[in-house]
Structure formats: C-alpha cells, structure tokens
Design an enzyme around this catalytic site. Sequence first.
Site, short mmCIF file in Angstrom:
data_model
loop_
_atom_site.label_atom_id
_atom_site.label_comp_id
_atom_site.label_asym_id
_atom_site.label_seq_id
_atom_site.Cartn_x
_atom_site.Cartn_y
_atom_site.Cartn_z
CB CYS A 183 20.74 -2.15 -23.36
SG CYS A 183 19.85 -0.85 -21.63
N GLY A 239 26.92 12.02 -25.42
CA GLY A 239 26.22 12.13 -25.08
C GLY A 239 25.78 13.05 -23.44
CE LYS A 295 14.95 5.04 -25.50
NZ LYS A 295 15.95 5.55 -24.56
CB ILE A 339 32.36 1.63 -22.73
CG1 ILE A 339 31.97 2.80 -22.01
CG2 ILE A 339 33.53 1.24 -22.88
CD1 ILE A 339 32.72 2.70 -20.99
CG ASN A 340 25.20 0.72 -23.17
OD1 ASN A 340 25.46 1.92 -22.67
ND2 ASN A 340 24.77 0.78 -24.04
CE LYS A 345 27.23 3.31 -27.02
NZ LYS A 345 26.65 4.44 -27.04
N GLY A 363 32.00 7.33 -23.74
CA GLY A 363 31.75 7.49 -22.78
C GLY A 363 32.85 8.48 -21.96
N GLY A 393 15.46 2.04 -19.26
CA GLY A 393 14.56 1.24 -19.66
C GLY A 393 14.31 0.63 -21.00
CG ASN A 430 20.31 5.60 -18.42
OD1 ASN A 430 19.53 4.68 -18.70
ND2 ASN A 430 21.77 5.33 -18.72
#
Lengths: 270, 309
Positions: B136, B271, B51, B197-198, B171, B249, B78, B75
């Site tokens: 993020c 993920g 995390k 990618i994020n 990242k 991704g 946060g 999502n």
Amino acid sequence: MKQIIAKVISNTRILKELERRRALKRPQPRDVLGSYLLWLDCPELTPKAKPGQFVMVRCGGKTILPRPFSIHQVNNKGNIALFFAVWEDGKGTNWLSQRHIGSKVELFGPLGVDFSIRSDSRNLLLVAGGIGIAPLYFLAQEAVKKTRSVTLLLGAATASQIYPKNLLPSRIKTVITTEDGSAGKKGRVIDLVPEFIDRADQVFACGPIPMYREMYLQRRKFLKNKPTQVSLETVMGCGRGVCYGCTIKTKKGLQEICRDGPIFDLDDIM
Amino acid sequence: MNFSVELAPKHPCGLLLANPVMTAAGTFGYGTEIEDEHLFDIQKLGAVVCKGTTLEPKKGNLQPRLVETASGLLNSIGLQNIGVAALIREKAPIWVKWRVPVIVNIAGETLSDYAKLAMRLDGVAGISGLEVNISCPNIKAGGAEFGANPDSAAAVTRAVRKATSLPILVKLAPNTSDISRVAVAVAEAGADAISLINTLRGMAIDIHRRRSVLGNITGGLSGPAIKPVALSMVYQVAGVVDIPVVGCGGITTAQDAIEFIMAGASAVQVGTASFANPSVFLDILKGIKQFMQKEGIKDVSEFIGVVSG
C-alpha cells in the site's frame, strides 16, 4: 439499486452562463459553459427514487469514474431528469451535455440517503445556491404532493444563471435573488433567509460549502434552531460505500458522503 | 467446461475458486455492501478480497482522496478500515453463510502487526485465506516499505506463515527495482500464491491552487493506465515462481483478463473498473466463457501462462 441503460428523451441547455465570470467579479479559473436539463427514460429506477438521492452516470470513454448527479425531477412516465452545469474542463459533464435524443446512457441508482420531511413540519424553506436547485426541485415536488407549504429561495450570480421561471415547480412560492441585481432582489440567497426563517418548520439547502459554513456560524440569525438538512457534493469513486473515497469527519464519526449522505444534518457536518 | 482454479496447490486445504474472477482489495468494501443492493449474486464470483485490514481501526487520509487522471485513478484512501476485531465480530459471521471464498487483506506497520493479524484471523470461520498487503503506497509506515525489497518481503511472509494455517497470498508492489527477486523471496518464504500489482505511486497538481490535488500529496495509480505495466510484471513473475500468480491492474474487460491469464495469472482481481460498472465481474466472467467456447478450451488451466517463455 438498479444498473440500467437509459434512453435520452431530451437534453436541453436551459442556462447560458458565459457571463458568469463578469458577473461574479471574482477571479474564476474556469468558466461554466451552460447548464443542461437532461431527461432519461428509466422506469426501473423511478419507483424507488426519493428526493436527495443521486445516480451514478458513466460519462464516456475518456472517464474512469462514474459521475454522481442528484435526481432533479421524476415524472409519472418513468422518466428522471438531471440538471447539471458544464464546466469548460469537465470531461464528464461535457460528454453528457452532448448526448442526443435517443442515445443511451449507462447509470445506476438511486443511491444514498434522502431528505426527510418531519411529519409535523408544515412549512418548508428551501435554499438553493446556483446549481443547488438540482435536488431541491424534486424535494419541492414531493413536498407539495404531501400537502406541505414550500418556499424556495433561489439565488445565483446573475440573471442568466437563474433557473427559467416557466420551468419552476408549480404551487410553491419562489423568491429570486442575484448577486448583481440583474434579476429579483440584489444580494446573496443566504441574506434572504432571515426574512423567511420564522415561518419555516424545517430548512433544506443545497449550495457551496461556504454557504453552509455561514449558515452554521450564524445559525442564530439565519436558522433560529430550525432543523436544517443540506446536500453535499464531492468526487466519488464507487457511489456505493465500498471505496472510502468520499469519507468525511462528522459529529457522528467518519461517514461516507455516498452512502451515509449525501444528505446530512447541517449540525453534524460542521 | 471447467472454470475452477486452485490458488494454493501446496497448501493442505487448498484455496479452490469456482472461477478466476476476484475482487481487488479496497474496491469492494467487505463484500457485504453489495448484498443489500441486489445488483448481482455475489456467490458467482471466484473470490472476494476484502478491504485492507489493520490491527486497530484506521481513519485514513485527508480529503481529497481521489482524482481521475488520463485513463487512470489516483487514490490516497490510507487504509481506512474497521480494524480486525470488528471484522471478526461483524463481517465474518456474514461470510460464513457464503459459498464464495473470502480472502482478508491484511496490512501492518511492523512485522509483529502482520503476525498478530494473521494469528487473530487464523481459524475464524468465514475466512478462506489471507492476502498480505506489503504494497500500500498510502500509509506512512510499513505497507509498501516491506514490499520494496526481497528481504523484508520474505520476513513478512515468514511471520505470517508461522502465525496462520490459512492459505496466504502476498500482494506485491510495482514500486520496486526488481519485482522478480521480491517474488522469488516471497515464494521461498512460504507464500501459497502471489498477487500483483498494487497501485503505482503517482501525483496530480492543481495548477490554479498551486498544490497537490490529493490531501496526502501522493497516491496510488490504478485503472487502464497501469494495465500494460501490470501485465508485464505478471509475465515476469510467473516465469520465475512455481506458485500461482493472481493478476491485478487496470483489468476492465474479458480481453484484459484473458491477457493476464495468458501471461501466467491463474486468476485476476478487478477493482477500479467496478466503480463505473458495479457488475463488471460477471461481464468479464461471461466474456472469458465465450472466449473459451470459441477457442475450444475446456479448462482455464489450458491457457494459463501460454505466453510465458
């Protein structure tokens, strides 16, 4: 926790809920198409399942997230039952309602924390608002096995939404209420609570959040300081406490509904 | 057959993975949760990325935090996390006993946050590398802002490089005008590898309530919906940097993973797919092995980037 592929034993629409919109007399953006009782064969899972716990079910190719369902019933043949309402725009529940006998469903569980019956509690009061009977049925069954006396208050908007009498758990007292008076007493389920609370040692509830809020705000009237556990429902990502998608603030700090719940003490979440 | 891949060939210690299947940050907690579930052997993974971790514990965003969209998941968690001190105290001692390398994803609001995080984690037993999160989309300050342009991305990378001797992955965010330039800048600034990618910034609206579904208004999109975007970005970046690339991704199947590897990824992160199928990592790994067997491939490196120009 087990991840399994379970065979569908039966899948029956036991409630037709098309009249719901009319009975509620409140604007409803969506209709409920019916409620289903789905029996699955999963002997790997039943020995560990406890009332209040849930399973995550993969609901077909158009869904990304698995859907959480309370364990509704468990029998001694290694089967579990889910009881769920199908909303007209519910992708997952629509898919699940269409599974035929013999087809396969992927799921994992049991997950989360269970209801806990105190060792000194003799008389349990169960309060089910609508589909809220889902986890309470299993609790009633187990409580009876543990020789507790169980009273189930079962409420819904209208008669067509009341769980069929012939399918209700045996050896418990059930009191029915509907908002339009078409079955049982007229009124909301919560209004029946004061009548039964004195006898109860412990209260277990499952229903919409406004029901919990009212129970809490008027706890002197409704609950008389009787310990009360409730089941929370929400959209979940993982169901296993790894994604932090279902975090809520509680009096004990941030908690994950999926891992720290879905059963909470009412006091802690209000 | 050889499934191992090296993610930090320029680093003195390297970062050798037994296989190319990793977890994606933010979707696998701290890896410790799965141990209690006895669902699969976590040691069979290529690496665990934990995390996103910040200096102080973070409560995260308002509910709702999740909404399913067509072939995707939005999502806005946060970065809820326990903070670096608790991670070192509670999680690292568990990781020490693992064979699988653990990479800690770090996120900050300022350059000095990143440097401090890297310094705190340097030399902590149980940690094999850092993944610098400059992507993020769900926090107010920092995060994706750093990843949006080459100069700030390079500055973060340099700050972390200076503060730690651990291998570092950076990242990248897809929410940038030219991801190749960001990638080159990060590589030149000392990154050992690049992961991408994020999530893509996205939104959903509840038409009955006439407001955004997510408590944080916007969120990050993941899942199969973003796979083709991620794949093309991996292809693009792998063509311009000389350090390993980790693809991420929407990867759900072995075929997806193989596509990313062929596009130039040395490893993949999975993920969203693990929510519906918690043991998807092993399914993907098995599928890669079967593919290699069928195609007579002896070493993963034989097909890394075969599609690259």
